[in-house]
Design an enzyme around this catalytic site. Structure first.
Site, PDB file in Angstrom:
ATOM      1  N   ASP A  24      -8.584  -6.172  -4.902  1.00 26.69           N
ATOM      2  CA  ASP A  24      -8.214  -4.844  -4.398  1.00 26.69           C
ATOM      3  C   ASP A  24      -8.783  -3.775  -5.319  1.00 26.69           C
ATOM      4  O   ASP A  24      -8.338  -3.603  -6.447  1.00 26.69           O
ATOM      5  CB  ASP A  24      -6.682  -4.723  -4.338  1.00 26.69           C
ATOM      6  CG  ASP A  24      -6.210  -3.442  -3.646  1.00 26.69           C
ATOM      7  OD1 ASP A  24      -5.027  -3.368  -3.290  1.00 26.69           O
ATOM      8  OD2 ASP A  24      -7.041  -2.508  -3.487  1.00 26.69           O
TER       9      ASP A  24
ATOM     10  N   HIS B 262      -8.072  -4.927  -0.456  1.00 24.10           N
ATOM     11  CA  HIS B 262      -6.750  -4.324  -0.297  1.00 24.10           C
ATOM     12  C   HIS B 262      -5.996  -4.865   0.912  1.00 24.10           C
ATOM     13  O   HIS B 262      -4.797  -5.125   0.848  1.00 24.10           O
ATOM     14  CB  HIS B 262      -6.917  -2.811  -0.182  1.00 24.10           C
ATOM     15  CG  HIS B 262      -5.650  -2.072   0.014  1.00 24.10           C
ATOM     16  ND1 HIS B 262      -4.644  -2.029  -0.921  1.00 24.10           N
ATOM     17  CD2 HIS B 262      -5.218  -1.326   1.065  1.00 24.10           C
ATOM     18  CE1 HIS B 262      -3.654  -1.294  -0.464  1.00 24.10           C
ATOM     19  NE2 HIS B 262      -3.971  -0.855   0.730  1.00 24.10           N
TER      20      HIS B 262
ATOM     21  N   SER C 124       0.834  -1.204   0.000  1.00 24.51           N
ATOM     22  CA  SER C 124       0.000   0.000   0.000  1.00 24.51           C
ATOM     23  C   SER C 124       0.873   1.261   0.000  1.00 24.51           C
ATOM     24  O   SER C 124       1.783   1.359  -0.833  1.00 24.51           O
ATOM     25  CB  SER C 124      -0.916  -0.071   1.231  1.00 24.51           C
ATOM     26  OG  SER C 124      -1.876   0.919   1.203  1.00 24.51           O
TER      27      SER C 124
HETATM   28  N1  LIG Z   1      -5.320  -1.199   6.648  1.00 25.40           N
HETATM   29  C1  LIG Z   1      -3.886  -0.892   6.439  1.00 25.40           C
HETATM   30  C2  LIG Z   1      -3.582  -0.702   4.969  1.00 25.40           C
HETATM   31  C3  LIG Z   1      -4.074   0.615   4.440  1.00 25.40           C
HETATM   32  O1  LIG Z   1      -3.507   0.885   3.222  1.00 25.40           O
HETATM   33  C4  LIG Z   1      -3.546   0.362   7.198  1.00 25.40           C
HETATM   34  O2  LIG Z   1      -4.419   0.881   7.843  1.00 25.40           O
HETATM   35  O3  LIG Z   1      -2.409   0.784   7.163  1.00 25.40           O
END
Ligand SMILES: N[C@@H](CCO)C(=O)O
Ligand SMILES: CC(=O)SCCNC(=O)CCNC(=O)[C@H](O)C(C)(C)COP(=O)(O)OP(=O)(O)OC[C@H]1O[C@@H](n2cnc3c(N)ncnc32)[C@H](O)[C@@H]1OP(=O)(O)O
EC number: 2.3.1.31
Length: 490
Positions: free
Chosen positions: A315, A348, A152
């Site tokens: 995703d 994701h 991410s």
């Molecule tokens: N749920 C993860 C991934 C978010 O991109 C976070 O809160 O960092």
């Protein structure tokens, strides 16, 4: 404690001695970086893997901190025998600049005022964040990272490492990420920021010491969390089921399980995260655009790392097409890039949940085989003062055809082959210096098997001495050894 966890861990703090000059000219004094490490750094400092955390992550990626029940956020992937195998690698994770978990951010004390920065914190970019990580890596004495891995927003940091410090990244694994923020990704971040800024307790970012903008931050998290799941995952988790009731109440309050779940995550989030950090990190994510005015292919021109791009089928926040764009742009620069897609319904956040697939993929990519793993370790060498006759005798006794010649410090000075011995007999040479090859082609322990095979093929040789960082011979890789290896992979 979970099986194969790295166990008890504690965070370290590194204070950057010099002022940090930021992308946009501002300076930060006394930046501190919170980090954790797992595993052992080898003598040549060549087995370090940097993990870059995502939006709400922190340096606590694995193991258990004193007094805490829950392990680090990627404990399923970091540990002995796991994808980031701490029995082989030295894994590092640091909290990003502008974060709120030990690294300097808006909630940190501004040395100029003695009060929390708040919005006096300059706007930070992902390039600034990676520059801070670089200083930590330099501080640890690591000249080249074995790998940089992140999902991410963490994947954006991985790509920035490849572009900003190409010489320092041997392998890179950007996961569920993009080389730029799309309008949809910016849109979701903006809704989250407006929720915080609209909260009366936000107070222009100067809420420290008073009630934080918890309602706004919880709402921001609820919106964000929807994008981390998928329609299928939510159908599976909640359907249209009601929360603790069997029929509608027909009021404006909570009805469905999914509402209760999102409220829960929102309320949980504000206990562990700072609202201003949410503003700064989402801003950095929005500004991220490696291509800038040019093309992504141009941005990747200097990349030297071997790259594995990982995407997730379900995703919709960082859709697989954005990973394909990264792969194509890297491939257009002849970068050694491969890609794979995690089959998951989770959306994701699958990079946090599909640990079986993640471990399998990471293990196979990172241990693509290195020269150090296949070299013969009981390598036979001969001292520079030896004679041709000594060399011939050692070759016969030890049944070797290549003999590295070492100087008085054990460093490689040359190499003698069986062919050189034949020539010496014919030409009546008696000293090794007269027959040895001095410009020896070698390989490092951490270099891949493919690199060794290509070097031997390109130079039509059948053996490569494997050297450590000081030029001492650690072993030998031979073409026979490599062919035996691939012969085993029928
Ligand atoms: N749920 C993860 C991934 C978010 O991109 C976070 O809160 O960092
Ligand atoms: C990658 C990084 O850098 S960092 C960040 C990782 N951490 C986070 O993002 C924290 C928030 N994110 C999450 O929790 C993510 O969904 C994950 C990936 C970490 C965990 O996913 P999952 O294991 O599927 O957990 P899930 O999202 O279903 O949440 C489970 C929690 O919701 C609660 N819950 C489930 N349904 C409901 C409901 N109807 N009402 C209220 N609470 C509910 C569960 O009780 C559980 O609570 P607990 O976490 O206190 O045990």
């Amino acid at each position: 404690m979970k099986r194969n966890s790295v166990g008890r861990v504690r965070a370290g703090t590194f204070r950057i001695p010099e002022d940090l000059v930021l992308d946009h000219g501002d300076r930060l004094t006394g930046v501190e970086v919170a980090f954790e490490t797992y595993g052992r750094l080898n003598r040549d400092k060549e087995n370090a893997v940097l993990v870059c955390h995502a939006l709400s992550g922190d340096a606590h990626a694995a193991g258990y901190r004193d007094g805490e029940e829950k392990p680090g956020w990627w404990d399923d992937v970091i540990g002995p025998g796991k994808g980031l195998d701490t029995s082989r690698y030295f894994v590092i994770c640091s909290n990003v600049l502008a974060g709120c978990k030990g690294t300097t951010g808006p909630s940190s004390t501004n040395p100029k005022t003695g009060k929390p920065y708040g919005l006096d914190m300059p706007i930070i970019t992902i390039r600034d964040m990676v520059a801070v990580q670089k200083r930590l890596i330099d501080h640890l004495g690591i000249r080249r990272l074995f790998a940089v891995v992140g999902g991410s927003f963490g994947g954006m940091q991985v790509l920035q490492w490849c572009v900003s410090y190409p010489e320092m990244v041997r392998m890179a694994v950007p996961i569920a990420t993009s080389a730029y923020s799309s309008p949809q990704q910016i849109a979701f971040n903006e809704v989250g920021r407006r929720a915080i800024i609209s909260d009366p307790d936000w107070n222009g970012g100067g809420y420290y010491g008073g009630p934080p903008p918890g309602r706004g931050l919880a709402l921001a998290r609820m919106v964000g969390h929807i994008t981390y799941l998928s329609d299928g995952a939510m159908e599976e988790k909640f359907g249209r089921r009601l929360q603790d009731k069997s029929e509608y109440s027909f009021h404006m309050d909570l009805e469905f399980q999914v509402e209760s779940y999102l409220r829960y995550h929102g309320e949980n989030f504000i206990k562990r995260f700072d609202a201003n950090s949410y503003l700064y990190i989402t801003k950095a994510i929005d500004y991220f655009d490696l291509a800038g005015e040019g093309t992504l292919a141009e941005a990747f021109r200097g990349v030297k790392a071997k790259v594995l791009v990982i995407s997730i089928t379900s995703d919709w926040l960082y859709p697989p097409y954005q990973s394909r764009e990264i792969v194509e742009a890297l491939a257009s620069n002849d970068v050694d890039v491969r890609d794979c897609e995690i089959a998951s319904n989770y959306g994701h956040d699958a990079f946090l949940l599909e640990s079986g697939q993640m471990n399998y993929i990471l293990r196979n990519f990172l241990s693509r085989g290195t020269a150090g793993e296949i070299m013969t370790r009981d390598v036979v060498t001969i001292g520079l003062g030896g004679s041709v006759e000594d060399a011939a005798r050692v070759m016969v006794e030890r049944e070797v055809t290549h003999l590295p010649v070492t100087d008085e410090n054990g460093r490689l000075a040359g190499i003698v082959t069986a062919w050189d011995i034949s020539k010496a007999v014919a030409m009546k040479y008696t000293r090794l210096r007269e027959i040895m090859t001095q410009n020896v082609l070698t390989i490092l322990e951490g270099d891949s098997i493919e690199t060794a095979a290509r070097r031997m093929k390109d130079h039509d040789i059948s053996a490569l001495p494997v050297l450590d960082g000081e030029g001492r011979v650690q072993g030998m890789v031979t073409s026979d050894g490599i062919s035996r290896l691939f012969g085993a992979c029928r």
